[in-house]
Scaffold this motif. Sequence first.
Motif, PDB file in Angstrom:
ATOM      1  N   CYS A 114       0.908  -1.263   0.128  1.00  0.00           N
ATOM      2  CA  CYS A 114      -0.064   0.064  -0.287  1.00  0.00           C
ATOM      3  C   CYS A 114       0.923   1.072  -0.186  1.00  0.00           C
ATOM      4  O   CYS A 114       2.034   1.250   0.520  1.00  0.00           O
ATOM      5  CB  CYS A 114      -0.951  -0.021   1.395  1.00  0.00           C
ATOM      6  SG  CYS A 114      -2.014   1.573   1.658  1.00  0.00           S
ATOM      7  N   SER A 138       0.607   3.563   1.794  1.00  0.00           N
ATOM      8  CA  SER A 138       0.801   4.044   3.235  1.00  0.00           C
ATOM      9  C   SER A 138       1.919   3.334   3.865  1.00  0.00           C
ATOM     10  O   SER A 138       2.584   3.749   4.506  1.00  0.00           O
ATOM     11  CB  SER A 138      -0.362   3.682   3.921  1.00  0.00           C
ATOM     12  OG  SER A 138      -1.605   4.331   3.700  1.00  0.00           O
ATOM     13  N   HIS A 184      -0.044  -4.347   5.423  1.00  0.00           N
ATOM     14  CA  HIS A 184      -1.458  -4.317   6.203  1.00  0.00           C
ATOM     15  C   HIS A 184      -2.624  -4.985   5.311  1.00  0.00           C
ATOM     16  O   HIS A 184      -3.560  -4.529   5.516  1.00  0.00           O
ATOM     17  CB  HIS A 184      -1.719  -3.207   7.109  1.00  0.00           C
ATOM     18  CG  HIS A 184      -1.775  -1.884   6.258  1.00  0.00           C
ATOM     19  ND1 HIS A 184      -1.677  -0.549   6.620  1.00  0.00           N
ATOM     20  CD2 HIS A 184      -2.121  -1.841   4.843  1.00  0.00           C
ATOM     21  CE1 HIS A 184      -1.694   0.159   5.700  1.00  0.00           C
ATOM     22  NE2 HIS A 184      -2.031  -0.209   4.579  1.00  0.00           N
ATOM     23  N   CYS A 197      -5.602  -3.218   8.259  1.00  0.00           N
ATOM     24  CA  CYS A 197      -4.884  -2.245   9.084  1.00  0.00           C
ATOM     25  C   CYS A 197      -4.718  -2.304  10.414  1.00  0.00           C
ATOM     26  O   CYS A 197      -4.147  -1.447  10.986  1.00  0.00           O
ATOM     27  CB  CYS A 197      -5.312  -0.743   8.356  1.00  0.00           C
ATOM     28  SG  CYS A 197      -5.286  -0.617   6.498  1.00  0.00           S
ATOM     29  N   CYS A 255      -6.870  -3.463   2.454  1.00  0.00           N
ATOM     30  CA  CYS A 255      -6.895  -2.201   2.926  1.00  0.00           C
ATOM     31  C   CYS A 255      -7.328  -1.378   1.692  1.00  0.00           C
ATOM     32  O   CYS A 255      -8.360  -0.681   1.780  1.00  0.00           O
ATOM     33  CB  CYS A 255      -5.548  -1.451   3.031  1.00  0.00           C
ATOM     34  SG  CYS A 255      -5.342   0.298   3.115  1.00  0.00           S
ATOM     35  N   ARG A 309      -1.768  -3.011  -8.126  1.00  0.00           N
ATOM     36  CA  ARG A 309      -1.245  -3.158  -6.846  1.00  0.00           C
ATOM     37  C   ARG A 309       0.026  -4.157  -6.827  1.00  0.00           C
ATOM     38  O   ARG A 309      -0.306  -5.291  -7.269  1.00  0.00           O
ATOM     39  CB  ARG A 309      -2.390  -3.760  -5.865  1.00  0.00           C
ATOM     40  CG  ARG A 309      -2.311  -3.611  -4.525  1.00  0.00           C
ATOM     41  CD  ARG A 309      -2.208  -2.352  -3.716  1.00  0.00           C
ATOM     42  NE  ARG A 309      -2.664  -1.731  -2.931  1.00  0.00           N
ATOM     43  CZ  ARG A 309      -2.643  -0.723  -2.343  1.00  0.00           C
ATOM     44  NH1 ARG A 309      -2.096   0.363  -3.051  1.00  0.00           N
ATOM     45  NH2 ARG A 309      -3.135  -0.244  -1.176  1.00  0.00           N
TER      46      ARG A 309
HETATM   47 ZN    ZN Z   1      -3.219   0.592   3.204  1.00  0.00          ZN
END
Ligand code: ZN
Length: 353
Positions: free
Chosen positions: A41, A43, A63, A89, A158, A339
């Motif tokens: 991700c 993040s 996550h 997450c 996520c 992804r």
């Molecule tokens: Zn994420």
Amino acid sequence: MYKAIGYAAHAHNAPLVPFKFERRALLPTDVQIEILYCGICHSDIHQVRDEWGGSTFPMVPGHEIVGKVVQIGGAVTEFAVGDSVGVGCMVDSCRVCPDCQEDLEQYCNNAVFTYNSFDKHTGGSNYGGYSNHIIVDKHFVLKVSERLDLAAVAPLLCAGITTYSPLMHWQVGKGDKVGVVGLGGLGHMAVKFAHALGAHVVMFTTTPSKANDAKRLGADEVVISKNAEEMNQHLASFDFILNTVAAPHNLDAYTALLKRDGTLCLVGVPDQPHPSPSVGHLIFKRRAIAGSLIGGIKETQEMLDFCAEHNITSDIEIIPIQQVNEAYERVLKSDVKYRFVIDMASLQDTAEN
Ligand code: ZN
Ligand code: NAP
Ligand code: ZN
């Protein structure tokens, strides 16, 4: 305690490297999961590079976890050894505050995120899914349908829930005109969900070469957001716009496209603030700018069940963990379709060295 192996960053400017650590001993309510796949991700990158502040090192990110149950604690009846499961997450919350009571654990002041979060059991930071196994309280473990490709399910934990939850909250459905800004990990899931919910979906992208993919994923129209003329054709016409962009940018370009009472919901978390939005754009048509954080555990399970029913998964590029640093560079260039997912079997090579 259980020995574990994964990949960690040891500083905000350091690459991820092999890392050995320990997981807590199994508590009666715990589930131990062998991790098969973990998504990457944006993040993870923000936190590894400490772009939000407060990062702790060494950090094992990850996550978007999918795997198999290998052991359960004595009080676990919901899962059995061999089950396919996911972890997103969050791995804990207080369970008693109003947010927890309303199945919105992500908004609990004491939510414990899956990594880079304080773990009361070890007294230090916890470690995420770029690793061979994880131990998680049963409340935060999700059931995953065996009918779906497990690698392509990982990003749902996520990217999936973060886009599904606001579409549900703002009740997107048939007859709505919905925009999705940014065709990355979150954006491509938002397009799939908004399309499945029956909305008229417009994809906003800065990358013209993604237009065909946007349509294949379910967009009815594609707008190149750098082209002011194309943007102007959609003035004051949207019910809802979901903005997934990971960098600061001019939000007025999107608030201007909302109808009266429309909402621009931000889910991207840039390292710097967006330029201040025009108040005039908001008050003249009672428009709103809102935010949304992942989704609660109950809703995450609903999203996974919705995906199983509608045959929805993420479009992924599978990589061995040894390529994680290159994958980060490609995400930063918006060059991923759509992804990256780490095949954790590749950790075996690291374990043997
Ligand atoms: Zn994420
Ligand atoms: P991603 O795969 O990198 O996708 C972001 C997309 O935004 C890019 O593919 C690109 O799409 C567009 N973009 C990038 N830079 C841009 C710029 N300077 N101007 C305009 N568009 C730009 O990232 P992701 O994993 O989807 O995550 C997106 C953001 O959501 C991150 O900030 C992440 O931390 C955050 N996030 C939030 C939550 C939450 O709960 N709210 C959960 C997960 C992630 P185009 O090429 O189509 O323009
Ligand atoms: Zn709580």
